[in-house]
Design a protein around this motif. Structure first.
Motif, PDB file in Angstrom:
ATOM      1  N   VAL A   1       0.842  -1.207   0.000  1.00 10.38           N
ATOM      2  CA  VAL A   1       0.000   0.000   0.000  1.00 10.38           C
ATOM      3  C   VAL A   1       0.873   1.251   0.000  1.00 10.38           C
ATOM      4  O   VAL A   1       0.580   2.227  -0.691  1.00 10.38           O
ATOM      5  N   VAL A   2       1.979   1.230   0.754  1.00 11.02           N
ATOM      6  CA  VAL A   2       2.917   2.365   0.756  1.00 11.02           C
ATOM      7  C   VAL A   2       3.395   2.622  -0.667  1.00 11.02           C
ATOM      8  O   VAL A   2       3.354   3.762  -1.160  1.00 11.02           O
ATOM      9  N   ARG A   3       3.822   1.568  -1.338  1.00 10.59           N
ATOM     10  CA  ARG A   3       4.321   1.710  -2.709  1.00 10.59           C
ATOM     11  C   ARG A   3       3.230   2.240  -3.649  1.00 10.59           C
ATOM     12  O   ARG A   3       3.494   3.080  -4.503  1.00 10.59           O
ATOM     13  N   GLU A   4       2.003   1.754  -3.506  1.00  9.90           N
ATOM     14  CA  GLU A   4       0.901   2.222  -4.362  1.00  9.90           C
ATOM     15  C   GLU A   4       0.636   3.710  -4.154  1.00  9.90           C
ATOM     16  O   GLU A   4       0.470   4.463  -5.115  1.00  9.90           O
ATOM     17  N   ILE A   5       0.590   4.133  -2.898  1.00  8.71           N
ATOM     18  CA  ILE A   5       0.300   5.540  -2.588  1.00  8.71           C
ATOM     19  C   ILE A   5       1.379   6.449  -3.163  1.00  8.71           C
ATOM     20  O   ILE A   5       1.086   7.440  -3.835  1.00  8.71           O
TER      21      ILE A   5
ATOM     22  N   VAL B   1      10.658   6.281   1.418  1.00  8.24           N
ATOM     23  CA  VAL B   1       9.389   6.320   2.154  1.00  8.24           C
ATOM     24  C   VAL B   1       9.097   4.945   2.759  1.00  8.24           C
ATOM     25  O   VAL B   1       8.649   4.846   3.908  1.00  8.24           O
ATOM     26  N   VAL B   2       9.369   3.884   2.023  1.00  6.65           N
ATOM     27  CA  VAL B   2       9.180   2.536   2.565  1.00  6.65           C
ATOM     28  C   VAL B   2      10.089   2.334   3.774  1.00  6.65           C
ATOM     29  O   VAL B   2       9.680   1.773   4.800  1.00  6.65           O
TER      30      VAL B   2
ATOM     31  N   ASN C   1       3.497  10.219  -7.242  1.00  6.46           N
ATOM     32  CA  ASN C   1       4.626  10.530  -8.119  1.00  6.46           C
ATOM     33  C   ASN C   1       4.177  10.744  -9.563  1.00  6.46           C
ATOM     34  O   ASN C   1       4.712  11.595 -10.272  1.00  6.46           O
ATOM     35  N   VAL C   2       3.192   9.987 -10.005  1.00  8.61           N
ATOM     36  CA  VAL C   2       2.658  10.159 -11.362  1.00  8.61           C
ATOM     37  C   VAL C   2       2.118  11.583 -11.509  1.00  8.61           C
ATOM     38  O   VAL C   2       2.401  12.283 -12.490  1.00  8.61           O
TER      39      VAL C   2
ATOM     40  N   PRO D   1       9.471  14.036  -7.557  1.00 13.41           N
ATOM     41  CA  PRO D   1       8.905  12.757  -7.122  1.00 13.41           C
ATOM     42  C   PRO D   1       9.633  12.219  -5.896  1.00 13.41           C
ATOM     43  O   PRO D   1      10.832  12.442  -5.705  1.00 13.41           O
ATOM     44  N   TYR D   2       8.889  11.541  -5.058  1.00  9.70           N
ATOM     45  CA  TYR D   2       9.453  10.961  -3.844  1.00  9.70           C
ATOM     46  C   TYR D   2      10.227   9.692  -4.173  1.00  9.70           C
ATOM     47  O   TYR D   2       9.907   8.977  -5.118  1.00  9.70           O
TER      48      TYR D   2
END
Length: 138
Positions: free
Chosen positions: A89-93, A124-125, A98-99, A118-119
């Motif tokens: 979920v972290v990666r999806e958010i 963040v993970v 970023n898009v 972009p982050y």
């Protein structure tokens, strides 16, 4: 009020008469807010858009330039990511925000510059993992 304005009577005096008669009949006595000052009545400056601003506040709307709205959305996305239940979920958010950031970077909308890049998803993970391990140590 179904009466029509009689010919020859000025509109203002006819309306004033209608209001005066309705007031005498007590038709205004039980209105919401009766006897209370109007909201925002303490403000000495007149703003002709007061009702629009109040409506937007009630509806939780704001009008920000697109880049400022995206900055806020990005901050909220990072906060959501750090509280996410899983790494997926972290990666999806973060990938999703970023898009949007990249779109604005390459095709800037009107308004102030975005001032974001972009982050780093991995960073963040990493922060998410650290927060999660710190929370489980309590």
């Amino acid at each position: 009020m179904t009466e029509r304005k009689p010919p020859g009577v000025s509109f203002e005096s006819w309306v004033d008469k209608q209001i005066r008669e309705a007031e005498a009949r007590g038709e205004f006595d039980h209105l919401p807010g009766a006897g209370k000052p109007l909201p925002g009545g303490n403000d000495t400056s007149y703003d002709e858009l007061w009702w629009i601003k109040q409506k937007m506040a009630r509806e939780g709307l704001s009008v920000l330039p697109p880049t400022l709205a995206l900055r806020k959305e990005a901050e909220d996305a990072v906060a959501r990511a750090l509280d996410a239940p899983s790494e997926r979920v972290v990666r999806e958010i973060i990938t999703s925000i970023n898009v949007k950031i990249r779109e604005v970077m390459f095709k800037p909308p009107p308004g102030p510059p975005l001032g974001l890049k972009p982050y780093d998803v991995e960073a963040v993970v990493r922060d998410w993992r650290e927060r999660r391990s710190a929370g489980s140590a309590d």
